[in-house]
Enzyme design. Structure first.
Site, PDB file in Angstrom:
ATOM      1  N   TYR A 142       0.836  -1.189   0.000  1.00  0.00           N
ATOM      2  CA  TYR A 142       0.000   0.000   0.000  1.00  0.00           C
ATOM      3  C   TYR A 142       0.883   1.256   0.000  1.00  0.00           C
ATOM      4  CZ  TYR A 142      -4.021  -2.964   1.361  1.00  0.00           C
ATOM      5  OH  TYR A 142      -5.019  -3.905   1.405  1.00  0.00           O
ATOM      6  N   LYS A 173      -0.952  -8.130  -2.529  1.00  0.00           N
ATOM      7  CA  LYS A 173      -2.324  -7.635  -2.441  1.00  0.00           C
ATOM      8  C   LYS A 173      -2.289  -6.171  -2.846  1.00  0.00           C
ATOM      9  CE  LYS A 173      -5.888  -7.876   1.136  1.00  0.00           C
ATOM     10  NZ  LYS A 173      -6.184  -6.808   2.050  1.00  0.00           N
TER      11      LYS A 173
HETATM   12  P1  FBP Z   1     -11.161  -4.589   2.638  1.00  0.00           P
HETATM   13  O1  FBP Z   1     -11.582  -5.543   1.544  1.00  0.00           O
HETATM   14  O2  FBP Z   1     -12.254  -4.428   3.654  1.00  0.00           O
HETATM   15  O3  FBP Z   1     -10.663  -3.294   2.076  1.00  0.00           O
HETATM   16  O4  FBP Z   1      -9.952  -5.287   3.403  1.00  0.00           O
HETATM   17  C1  FBP Z   1      -8.661  -5.299   2.827  1.00  0.00           C
HETATM   18  C2  FBP Z   1      -7.660  -4.655   3.750  1.00  0.00           C
HETATM   19  O5  FBP Z   1      -6.369  -4.701   3.207  1.00  0.00           O
HETATM   20  C3  FBP Z   1      -7.628  -5.237   5.153  1.00  0.00           C
HETATM   21  O6  FBP Z   1      -6.829  -6.387   5.212  1.00  0.00           O
HETATM   22  C4  FBP Z   1      -7.104  -4.082   5.945  1.00  0.00           C
HETATM   23  O7  FBP Z   1      -7.556  -4.072   7.260  1.00  0.00           O
HETATM   24  C5  FBP Z   1      -7.678  -2.909   5.246  1.00  0.00           C
HETATM   25  O8  FBP Z   1      -7.977  -3.290   3.932  1.00  0.00           O
HETATM   26  C6  FBP Z   1      -6.729  -1.734   5.228  1.00  0.00           C
HETATM   27  O9  FBP Z   1      -7.424  -0.642   4.761  1.00  0.00           O
HETATM   28  P2  FBP Z   1      -6.795   0.797   4.639  1.00  0.00           P
HETATM   29  O10 FBP Z   1      -6.455   0.986   3.201  1.00  0.00           O
HETATM   30  O11 FBP Z   1      -7.883   1.718   5.063  1.00  0.00           O
HETATM   31  O12 FBP Z   1      -5.602   0.880   5.539  1.00  0.00           O
END
Ligand code: FBP
Length: 252
Positions: A142, A173
């Site tokens: 991310y 992911k």
């Molecule tokens: P979602 O499908 O609900 O988005 O979950 C995926 C995820 O990566 C979770 O594993 C994690 O808790 C969340 O999204 C993180 O979200 P953010 O981008 O808000 O930090």
């Protein structure tokens, strides 16, 4: 059976993410989804390839599922209360994940954060330990922080995918970068590292399913989804629709 085969079905996969109580707080856990027992039951009944949990939930709720539902143990976490540059610190070891019955470990890297170096360092060690123990390694990649202008731009999405490949992740992911073309580019950047789509906040069912279709057409192997399933009016119905797209005729 290879490590990857433990958390895939014919090279495709759907994972139910449930680390939100830690990451976002109970505000995300509407209705029945506050109850880990309910969400584990959903993952099992829905035929998910694995559930994503932090160690506390795995200790208390996973034992009765150990033989029937693979576990992805999330090794790092952060709350959304902290301000400033994002840093998700390691809260569980590879050894303890193995003891809890994990088939895979997950770790979030905020690429571009001021603390990127710490996360890359932790991930590097985790990847080697997981290799030694035969666990699949999943990178939540991310891009985020003051230096990242757009967290879901095609450039940073593909960059994250590439870094995951170079770090030796089995699966990365990724958030959807907005089009089939840019997600395809990210899949290409990931090379032999498999890509799963990260779900995101709940949106209209058809919108989410359309994104899943586009990601699959771009070469993803599946999804790691949380809110768009367990916040849905009919989580099992939603699951079936996702499975139809991800597995189509490949599901046994
Ligand atoms: P979602 O499908 O609900 O988005 O979950 C995926 C995820 O990566 C979770 O594993 C994690 O808790 C969340 O999204 C993180 O979200 P953010 O981008 O808000 O930090």
């Amino acid at each position: 059976m290879s490590n990857l085969e433990k958390v895939t079905t014919r090279s495709r996969a759907i994972y139910l993410a449930y680390d939100h109580g830690f990451e976002h707080g109970p505000q995300d856990l509407l209705g029945r989804s506050i109850d880990p027992e309910y969400v584990l039951g959903l993952a099992f009944q829905g035929g998910y390839n694995a559930i994503v949990l932090h160690k506390g939930l795995a200790e208390k709720y996973y034992p009765s599922y150990r033989k029937k539902l693979p576990l992805i143990l999330k090794l790092n976490g952060k709350t959304n209360l902290g301000k400033g540059e994002p840093f998700s610190s390691q809260v569980c070891s590879v050894n303890y994940a193995l003891k809890l019955g994990a088939a895979a470990v997950g770790y979030t890297i905020y690429l571009g954060s001021q603390y990127e170096a710490v996360m890359l360092n932790e991930f590097g060690k985790i990847q080697e330990q997981a290799r030694q123990k035969g666990l699949t390694v999943i990178a939540w990649m991310y891009p985020r922080g003051g230096r990242v202008e757009n967290e879901e731009s095609p450039e940073v999405t593909a960059y994250g995918a590439r870094v995951a490949q170079e770090l030796g992740a089995d699966i990365v992911k990724l958030k959807y970068c907005g089009s089939h073309g840019c997600f395809k580019q990210a899949v290409e950047s990931a090379g032999k590292t498999k890509v799963v789509l990260s779900g995101g906040p709940q949106v209209a069912e058809e919108k989410f399913l359309a994104t899943v279709r586009e990601a699959m057409a771009a070469g993803a192997i599946g999804v790691a989804v949380g809110r768009n399933v367990w916040q849905a009016r009919d989580p099992l119905g939603m699951t079936e629709k996702i499975k139809e797209i991800v597995f189509g005729s490949t599901r046994t």
